[in-house]
Motif scaffolding. Structure first.
Motif, PDB file in Angstrom:
ATOM      1  N   HIS A  53       0.844  -1.211   0.000  1.00  0.00           N
ATOM      2  CA  HIS A  53       0.000   0.000   0.000  1.00  0.00           C
ATOM      3  C   HIS A  53       0.875   1.256   0.000  1.00  0.00           C
ATOM      4  O   HIS A  53       0.588   2.229  -0.709  1.00  0.00           O
ATOM      5  N   PHE A  56       2.459   1.625  -3.402  1.00  0.00           N
ATOM      6  CA  PHE A  56       1.486   2.072  -4.404  1.00  0.00           C
ATOM      7  C   PHE A  56       1.141   3.545  -4.187  1.00  0.00           C
ATOM      8  O   PHE A  56       0.989   4.317  -5.128  1.00  0.00           O
TER       9      PHE A  56
ATOM     10  N   LEU B 100      -6.222  -3.847  -2.785  1.00  0.00           N
ATOM     11  CA  LEU B 100      -5.083  -3.254  -3.480  1.00  0.00           C
ATOM     12  C   LEU B 100      -4.882  -3.898  -4.840  1.00  0.00           C
ATOM     13  O   LEU B 100      -4.800  -3.226  -5.859  1.00  0.00           O
ATOM     14  N   ALA B 102      -2.387  -5.401  -6.229  1.00  0.00           N
ATOM     15  CA  ALA B 102      -1.151  -5.170  -6.968  1.00  0.00           C
ATOM     16  C   ALA B 102       0.036  -5.777  -6.230  1.00  0.00           C
ATOM     17  O   ALA B 102       0.565  -5.170  -5.299  1.00  0.00           O
ATOM     18  N   LEU B 107       3.634  -3.519  -9.042  1.00  0.00           N
ATOM     19  CA  LEU B 107       3.987  -2.176  -8.581  1.00  0.00           C
ATOM     20  C   LEU B 107       5.302  -1.719  -9.202  1.00  0.00           C
ATOM     21  O   LEU B 107       5.470  -0.558  -9.568  1.00  0.00           O
ATOM     22  N   SER B 111       5.820   1.465 -11.456  1.00  0.00           N
ATOM     23  CA  SER B 111       6.814   2.455 -11.063  1.00  0.00           C
ATOM     24  C   SER B 111       7.737   2.797 -12.223  1.00  0.00           C
ATOM     25  O   SER B 111       8.190   3.937 -12.366  1.00  0.00           O
ATOM     26  N   GLN B 170      -5.696   5.260  -7.566  1.00  0.00           N
ATOM     27  CA  GLN B 170      -5.024   3.954  -7.510  1.00  0.00           C
ATOM     28  C   GLN B 170      -5.834   2.896  -8.263  1.00  0.00           C
ATOM     29  O   GLN B 170      -5.276   2.088  -9.000  1.00  0.00           O
ATOM     30  N   LEU B 174      -4.629   0.819 -11.566  1.00  0.00           N
ATOM     31  CA  LEU B 174      -4.650  -0.651 -11.663  1.00  0.00           C
ATOM     32  C   LEU B 174      -5.380  -1.091 -12.927  1.00  0.00           C
ATOM     33  O   LEU B 174      -4.953  -2.043 -13.595  1.00  0.00           O
TER      34      LEU B 174
END
Lengths: 93, 193
Positions: A53, A56, B100, B102, B107, B111, B170, B174
């Protein structure tokens, strides 16, 4: 992103997930005092739920920093604004 | 900054310097380049007409944002602009289940990716109440208190809207990751909190 090296911090008293999540964005924004900052860092680097988390969250913050730019049409907008202003008596540039 | 005595010089130095920021804010409200240009012109026209009421020493950028927002609210029918949002407390939002979806390799790919188009699209898709908070706090980097003053909402509401907006972003990222092949379609089942 938070690295695996960061995750190898020594064990220390930490927050529960709920408190960490509540402070997560302030932590990523750098808005926490040093005590809370250390506690959140200690938690997210050790917690398998909160670690992704935090990563992210950092990705979102970094992505938004990339789109803080000057509008492409600034010259056109400026010309339009100055034209309207001059019609109202503005004499500046 | 030294305050120029001449009204025209003062307006140039204190108001027109923020034209790029006002343009971007106008675009975030209108989501249309032509409407944004009109709104910026209207904003500066109003600012010039009311320049004598501007308190020198206060934050001109926030003042201009307020004028722009008020002009936009007058121009656009409220029902067409606003999607009702619930302003939950930060604690309630933090306590919400947030899948989440991910894992770390996804991630890492996110990134490494150029997320500018995706984040532009994601911000544009936010409900207005969230989009304007993101614009002011994230993109214009206004302090929470100044953003709250522009939006005429409490600071706590700015914080909770930003919290929810970031989660919506977020979720959008995704979706982008899955569409772009950066994440498996079933990724949302792999991690949750």
């Amino acid at each position: 992103m938070i690295t695996d090296t960061d995750r190898k911090t020594p064990d220390m008293p930490s927050l529960d997930c709920g408190a960490a999540v509540r402070m997560l964005w302030d932590y990523l924004d750098g808005n926490l005092d040093s005590v809370n900052e250390a506690e959140v860092r200690a938690h997210v680097t050790r917690c398998s739920h909160c670690f992704p988390h935090a990563n992210f969250g950092q990705i979102v913050i970094d992505a938004m920093a990339q789109v803080r730019n000057t509008p492409d049409n600034e010259a056109t907008v400026r010309a339009g604004v100055l034209s309207r202003l001059r019609a109202e008596g503005y004499e500046g540039s | 900054m030294e305050i120029p005595v001449d009204k025209h010089v003062a307006f140039h130095d204190l108001a027109l310097r923020w034209l790029p920021d006002v343009t971007r804010f106008a675009h975030s409200l209108t989501r249309n380049e032509s409407d944004a240009e009109d709104l910026v012109q209207e904003t500066y026209l109003r600012a010039w007409r009311h320049w004598d009421s501007f308190r020198v020493g206060s934050e001109a950028r926030a003042w201009l944002f307020t004028i722009a927002r008020n002009a936009w609210r007058k121009r656009a029918p409220r029902d067409a602009r606003l999607v009702a949002v619930e302003d939950d407390t930060l604690q309630a939002l933090a306590d919400e289940h947030f899948p989440l979806g991910a894992p770390n390799d996804v991630l890492q790919r996110l990134s490494d990716a150029d997320l500018r188009p995706a984040i532009h699209q994601a911000i544009a898709a936010l409900p207005e109440a969230f989009r304007e908070v993101v614009e002011l706090v994230e993109l214009q980097e206004l302090p929470y208190a100044e953003a709250a003053a522009v939006l005429e909402i409490p600071v706590g509401t700015v914080r909770s809207r930003l919290f929810r907006a970031r989660r919506l972003l977020q979720t959008s990222l995704l979706e982008y990751a899955r569409d772009a092949g950066l994440a498996p379609v079933h990724a949302e089942k792999e991690s949750s909190q």
